[in-house]
Design a protein around this motif. Structure first.
Motif, PDB file in Angstrom:
ATOM      1  N   ARG A 178       0.858  -1.276   0.002  1.00 31.59           N
ATOM      2  CA  ARG A 178       0.186   0.026   0.086  1.00 31.59           C
ATOM      3  C   ARG A 178       0.965   1.284  -0.097  1.00 31.59           C
ATOM      4  N   ALA A 179       1.970   1.401   0.652  1.00 37.69           N
ATOM      5  CA  ALA A 179       2.825   2.351   0.849  1.00 37.69           C
ATOM      6  C   ALA A 179       3.541   2.571  -0.650  1.00 37.69           C
ATOM      7  N   LEU A 202       3.299   5.836  -2.751  1.00 36.94           N
ATOM      8  CA  LEU A 202       4.407   6.521  -3.175  1.00 36.94           C
ATOM      9  C   LEU A 202       4.446   6.742  -4.601  1.00 36.94           C
ATOM     10  N   SER A 203       3.973   5.812  -5.410  1.00 36.10           N
ATOM     11  CA  SER A 203       4.101   6.182  -6.813  1.00 36.10           C
ATOM     12  C   SER A 203       3.036   7.130  -7.459  1.00 36.10           C
ATOM     13  N   GLU A 204       1.999   7.080  -6.596  1.00 34.61           N
ATOM     14  CA  GLU A 204       1.055   8.136  -6.878  1.00 34.61           C
ATOM     15  C   GLU A 204       1.301   9.539  -6.927  1.00 34.61           C
ATOM     16  N   ASN A 210       2.310  12.264  -9.776  1.00 29.13           N
ATOM     17  CA  ASN A 210       1.448  13.686  -9.958  1.00 29.13           C
ATOM     18  C   ASN A 210       2.263  14.754  -9.533  1.00 29.13           C
ATOM     19  N   PHE A 211       3.490  14.470  -8.811  1.00 23.88           N
ATOM     20  CA  PHE A 211       4.493  15.651  -8.448  1.00 23.88           C
ATOM     21  C   PHE A 211       5.094  16.239  -9.830  1.00 23.88           C
ATOM     22  N   TRP A 238       7.674   7.259 -13.146  1.00 24.27           N
ATOM     23  CA  TRP A 238       8.667   8.032 -12.439  1.00 24.27           C
ATOM     24  C   TRP A 238       9.005   7.215 -11.172  1.00 24.27           C
ATOM     25  N   TYR A 239      10.259   6.862 -10.901  1.00 26.19           N
ATOM     26  CA  TYR A 239      10.745   6.114  -9.808  1.00 26.19           C
ATOM     27  C   TYR A 239      11.900   6.828  -8.893  1.00 26.19           C
TER      28      TYR A 239
END
Length: 203
Positions: free
Chosen positions: A104-105, A109-111, A115-116, A145-146
């Protein structure tokens, strides 16, 4: 006091420390990373080391083995249990593991990353002068993005090698696709831990 203010205050105190000139050696990657941390405190340059869950499990296991004197005598059901996902296993005894409880984390984080950087990516391009091994960064790979850590940055050419800290994989990327990583994204620890299989493998 905000996190950025705390970092700035610590940097100011370090600059005024009279012992600094006696101890500081202005060479090597560690020195340059520290200078970048002072110059750009709003960005993350190093990830926190280690992971709480694997270290906790190992601590409990070591305590059990010490109590039972010989590890072969420890009842198997006394060992702590945690489920991990194998993220990378290119070598027989070397693994990259991700605790499943981080799923879930990882999604959150990926979301946040997508977005950023959808709004800010053009403003966060990292110039070649700060591209060096071991620094934290964000990288655009296969339309996503990673979080990453630079491993190898050849002086010539357009390519660099980045370790994806949440997946345990190293990938070749274009230098122009590497971005500064805001310090807020360092609140999440790297979600993969490297592990080595103990003992002998028979084939």
């Amino acid at each position: 006091m905000s996190w950025n203010d705390q970092v700035a205050e610590r940097s100011r105190l370090a600059e005024s420390n009279g012992c600094r000139d006696l101890l500081e050696v202005p060479t090597g990657t560690d020195y340059h990373i520290r200078k970048l941390m002072e110059e750009y405190p709003q960005f993350l340059w190093k990830y926190s080391e280690g992971m709480t869950i694997p270290h906790y499990l190992m601590k409990i296991a070591n305590q059990l083995e010490a109590e039972f004197c010989e590890e072969n005598c420890v009842p198997i059901d006394l060992y702590p249990c945690e489920y991990f996902r194998i993220m990378e296993h290119s070598e027989p005894t070397e693994l990259a593991l991700q605790p499943k409880r981080f799923d879930r984390a990882q999604e959150q984080l990926s979301e946040k990353l997508q977005n950023f950087y959808a709004d800010n990516a053009p403003d966060l391009v990292m110039p070649n002068k700060v591209l060096m091994p071991r620094i934290a960064c964000a990288v655009f790979l296969q339309n996503k993005w990673y979080r990453g850590r630079l491993e190898n940055v050849p002086t010539a050419g357009i390519w660099a090698y980045v370790y994806l800290v949440d997946f345990g994989l190293t990938r070749q990327v274009i230098k122009a696709d590497v971005r500064f990583l805001p310090i807020n994204f360092g609140h999440y620890p790297p979600m993969v831990v490297k592990a080595t299989i103990r003992g002998k493998l028979l084939f």
